[in-house]
Design a protein around this motif. Structure first.
Motif, short mmCIF file in Angstrom:
data_model
loop_
_atom_site.label_atom_id
_atom_site.label_comp_id
_atom_site.label_asym_id
_atom_site.label_seq_id
_atom_site.Cartn_x
_atom_site.Cartn_y
_atom_site.Cartn_z
N GLY A 51 51.25 31.11 -98.16
CA GLY A 51 50.57 30.38 -97.55
C GLY A 51 49.66 29.37 -98.09
N ILE A 52 48.69 30.02 -98.79
CA ILE A 52 47.44 29.33 -99.65
C ILE A 52 48.32 28.07 -100.61
CG2 ILE A 52 45.59 29.19 -101.10
CD1 ILE A 52 44.53 31.50 -99.56
N SER A 53 49.43 29.00 -101.07
CA SER A 53 49.88 28.11 -102.39
C SER A 53 50.74 26.79 -101.81
CB SER A 53 51.00 29.01 -103.22
OG SER A 53 50.36 29.93 -103.97
N ALA A 54 51.38 27.32 -100.66
CA ALA A 54 52.26 26.06 -100.16
C ALA A 54 51.33 24.92 -99.59
CB ALA A 54 53.13 26.54 -99.04
N ALA A 55 50.36 25.47 -99.08
CA ALA A 55 49.36 24.29 -98.41
C ALA A 55 48.74 23.58 -99.52
CB ALA A 55 48.33 25.01 -97.63
N SER A 56 48.41 24.36 -100.67
CA SER A 56 47.73 23.96 -101.80
C SER A 56 48.79 22.80 -102.64
CB SER A 56 47.30 24.83 -102.74
OG SER A 56 46.43 24.19 -103.96
N MET A 57 49.90 23.02 -102.75
CA MET A 57 50.60 22.51 -103.29
C MET A 57 51.34 20.95 -102.66
SD MET A 57 52.99 21.93 -106.03
CE MET A 57 52.74 20.23 -105.97
N THR A 58 51.15 21.11 -101.23
CA THR A 58 51.45 19.96 -100.27
C THR A 58 50.14 19.16 -100.36
OG1 THR A 58 52.66 21.35 -98.82
CG2 THR A 58 51.76 19.18 -97.83
N ALA A 59 48.99 19.71 -100.36
CA ALA A 59 47.83 18.71 -100.36
C ALA A 59 47.53 18.10 -101.78
CB ALA A 59 46.53 19.73 -100.03
N THR A 60 47.87 18.49 -102.58
CA THR A 60 47.69 18.18 -104.19
C THR A 60 48.79 17.09 -104.34
OG1 THR A 60 47.22 20.03 -105.12
CG2 THR A 60 48.09 18.55 -106.72
N TRP A 61 49.84 17.25 -103.75
CA TRP A 61 50.96 15.97 -103.89
C TRP A 61 50.46 14.79 -102.91
CZ3 TRP A 61 53.69 16.18 -108.13
CH2 TRP A 61 55.01 15.46 -108.00
N ILE A 62 50.10 15.44 -101.83
CA ILE A 62 49.56 14.26 -100.89
C ILE A 62 48.23 13.85 -101.05
CG2 ILE A 62 49.25 13.97 -98.37
CD1 ILE A 62 51.19 15.87 -97.55
N TRP A 63 48.26 12.58 -101.67
CA TRP A 63 46.61 12.26 -101.79
C TRP A 63 46.58 10.92 -101.30
CZ3 TRP A 63 46.68 10.07 -107.54
CH2 TRP A 63 47.94 9.80 -107.96
N ALA A 64 45.36 10.50 -100.94
CA ALA A 64 45.06 9.23 -100.42
C ALA A 64 45.93 8.22 -100.98
CB ALA A 64 43.41 8.96 -100.50
N SER A 65 46.05 8.26 -102.39
CA SER A 65 46.88 7.15 -102.95
C SER A 65 48.35 7.41 -102.63
CB SER A 65 46.68 7.64 -104.58
OG SER A 65 45.35 7.41 -104.98
N SER A 66 48.82 8.51 -102.16
CA SER A 66 50.09 8.50 -101.85
C SER A 66 50.01 7.63 -100.31
CB SER A 66 50.58 9.75 -101.58
OG SER A 66 50.60 10.54 -102.84
N MET A 67 49.30 8.00 -99.52
CA MET A 67 49.14 7.22 -98.48
C MET A 67 49.21 5.92 -98.64
SD MET A 67 47.00 9.95 -95.91
CE MET A 67 47.54 11.60 -95.60
N TYR A 68 48.16 5.36 -99.33
CA TYR A 68 47.98 4.01 -99.54
C TYR A 68 49.27 3.16 -100.05
CZ TYR A 68 42.86 4.19 -98.35
OH TYR A 68 41.88 4.40 -97.60
N ALA A 69 49.66 3.89 -101.28
CA ALA A 69 50.88 3.46 -102.07
C ALA A 69 52.13 3.50 -101.05
CB ALA A 69 51.08 4.32 -103.22
N SER A 70 52.20 4.41 -100.12
CA SER A 70 53.52 4.23 -99.30
C SER A 70 53.45 3.32 -98.36
CB SER A 70 53.30 5.69 -98.62
OG SER A 70 54.75 5.90 -97.61
N ALA A 71 52.30 3.05 -97.66
CA ALA A 71 51.98 1.79 -96.96
C ALA A 71 52.17 0.49 -97.52
CB ALA A 71 50.54 1.72 -96.32
N THR A 72 51.68 0.51 -99.00
CA THR A 72 51.98 -0.58 -99.60
C THR A 72 53.29 -1.18 -99.76
OG1 THR A 72 49.93 -0.20 -100.94
CG2 THR A 72 51.55 -1.74 -102.08
#
Length: 575
Positions: A51-72
């Motif tokens: 549980g913690i590993s999957a959440a951490s892997m997801t959170a690490t790959w999802i960063w604010a830059s990912s959100m901003y860059a995806s919107a860009t």
């Protein structure tokens, strides 16, 4: 539309930051130890659950830059932009696990990939990989601080620099305490909150902006390419470069490797499969806000596309949901920033001090912890300084990923092929970078025979990328077939025109050159490397984790590597 239509008051903004960073700091104090363990500080004992590993892997790959860059990407390329950004990024998480299983089998208790390269080849390969990760993690840290500074400056009376300092101080506060353990446990809380927030906020913004009518009335604001789901413009400028870039991130990035070494070995596959779906759903969903902004004809505030997401939130969300949005973005950028700090500290502790300064036998765990924490402070200060430049986040992500492309084949081959030498590794990477940089920045005139030659090399790179992807899941025979077929299929269309896409071409050139040089210098090698040696040369630094005689043997091997750095396989490859 002006994002200043809503702003938090000073006290409200401070209260939200205290709530978030105070909560994460409290969590980190609950897991910290009075007598800290250096290995636990770096990899949490190599035994983190699913549980913690999957959440951490997801959170690490999802960063604010990912959100901003995806919107860009959505704002720039239209409907297919976020798909190209989120889908390929998600699939790259999936591609990590077959390679990850091999890496853990070879080095079950390592701390960094560079540490394994030291055991496999010697010092130069180790420092080359560690150095690339230092550059990548500092850029990643900087881009997350930029995202935080933009968000705070748009939604409060504070300035951009003040916002950057607040975010940097908050992340440093809780990560400094317990290192990697603090990162993975706070990631779990952060990713649950982010997933819930995205599920609420994106639909609310869409309907508040007049969905679905906005996509009918706003059609005049988009081009035919932006409106097409199969946009060639989006694929060549966003999708294809990102496919190459994120594969390089997956293999070369220490934040990913650190989680690979931390998760329980039998849980590698479910961890990365789960993270694949979590990442894809969240990033594609947020990226669609950029598409909506495009159809609405919104101009990014100050001409900076990094402002799009905060601008949309301020315009269309009620105050309570703006607070939720604020915490979501702060959580996203913090979850990756703390991973970057943990990665940098591990590199300084294991690769610089543990392997090259003190040596494994003489390394003092208390000194290692001091070095790790000092590295976090220095890295935060450097990232804050660079953040003031406010560079384009999407450009930074693609550049770093392409840069790492020079390392992908030599790193992967070093875990499977017993002929690869240190000389082949380092020469391949240097040669790839020597061609990548002038191609990427247009220092070579792309015309005539030079342009054709670059196109041919880049086409070979296409085969390399697809071949490596196939190799992880289906083995060498299938990989060879896929590489050859892909190269021959792409060649008639790409040769003569591929060089027009500098970002994509440079990335493919890096893959091709590093592969050709590494293979060419290794295929005739008569020596064979015994992969069992890696397990002996890597492992825990803290006393009591392994017997003294093994520690001494490992240290002697390390000193031998430093004395015979160019090609250790010729001296000790056979056991």
């Amino acid at each position: 539309m002006d994002a200043s239509t809503f702003q938090f008051g000073t006290l409200t903004l401070v209260a939200l930051l205290l709530l978030f960073y105070g909560g994460t700091f409290y969590i980190s104090t609950r897991i910290g130890k009075r007598e800290e363990n250096a290995d636990g500080y770096m990899t949490a004992g190599n035994n983190v659950g699913f549980g913690i590993s999957a959440a951490s892997m997801t959170a690490t790959w999802i960063w604010a830059s990912s959100m901003y860059a995806s919107a860009t990407s959505g704002y720039t390329y239209g409907i297919s932009g976020p798909i190209h950004y989120g889908l390929w990024g998600a699939l790259m998480i999936l591609f990590i696990y077959p390679f990850g299983k091999r890496i853990r089998a070879v080095a079950p208790r390592a701390h960094t990939l560079a540490e394994v390269m030291h055991a496999r080849h010697g010092r130069s390969s180790q420092l080359m990989l560690a150095g690339s990760n230092v550059v990548g993690s500092v850029i990643s840290l900087m881009s997350n601080f930029i995202a935080g500074g933009v968000l705070i400056s748009m939604l409060s009376p504070f300035t951009f620099i003040q916002g950057v300092l607040m975010v940097a101080g908050g992340v440093l506060l809780y990560t400094l305490w317990s290192g990697f353990r603090a990162s993975v446990l706070t990631d779990f809380v952060q990713v649950v909150g982010m997933l819930g927030a995205v599920a609420i906020l994106v639909p609310v913004i869409f309907f508040a902006a007049g969905f679905p009518a906005a996509f009918e009335t706003g059609a005049i604001n988009v081009t035919a390419q932006q409106e097409s789901f199969f946009s060639s413009d989006a694929f060549m400028n966003q999708g294809a470069p990102y496919i190459a870039a994120v594969l390089a991130y997956a293999i070369g990035n220490q934040t990913i490797a650190q989680r690979l070494f931390a998760v329980r070995e039998d849980l590698i596959k479910p961890t990365f499969v789960t993270a694949t779906f979590g990442y894809g759903a969240m990033v594609i969903g947020v990226g669609m806000l950029g598409v909506l902004a495009l159809y609405l004809g919104i101009t990014p505030e100050g001409g900076d596309v990094n402002n799009l997401i905060p601008q949309m939130a301020a315009e269309y969300l009620p105050p309570v949901l703006i607070a939720v949005f604020f915490i979501m973005i702060i959580g996203a950028l913090s979850s990756t920033a703390d991973s970057d700090l943990s990665a940098l500290s591990s590199i300084a502790m294991a690769d610089i001090y543990g392997q090259n300064v003190a040596g494994k036998e003489a390394a003092n765990p208390k000194v290692m912890l001091l070095i790790g924490r000092g590295t976090m402070v220095l890295a935060s200060a450097a990232a804050v300084a660079f953040a003031s430049l406010q560079l384009n986040i999407l450009d930074l992500l693609v550049f770093v990923g392409a840069l790492w492309g020079a390392l992908v084949f030599p790193v992967i081959a070093s875990f499977y092929w017993d002929k690869v030498t240190n000389r082949a590794f380092t020469t391949a990477v240097i040669a790839a970078l020597a061609l990548f940089i002038p191609v990427r920045f247009g220092w070579i005139p792309m015309e005539g025979i030079i342009a054709i030659a670059i196109d041919i090399i880049a086409v070979i790179g296409v085969g390399v990328v697809l071949g490596l992807m196939s190799f992880g899941f289906f083995g060498l025979r299938v990989a060879r077939v896929v590489a050859v077929v892909a190269t021959l299929a792409v060649a008639p269309f790409a040769i003569g025109s591929l060089h027009e896409y500098a970002t994509l071409t440079a990335s493919l050139v890096a893959y091709a050159v590093s592969t050709l040089v590494c293979w060419g210098m290794s295929v005739g090698n008569k020596e064979r490397f015994d992969f069992a040696v890696i397990k002996q040369r890597t492992g825990d630094f803290d006393e009591g984790e392994e017997s003294a005689d093994v520690r001494v043997a490992v240290s002697r091997d390390d000193r031998d590597d430093r004395d015979d750095d160019l090609d250790p396989t010729t001296a000790r490859s056979t056991r």
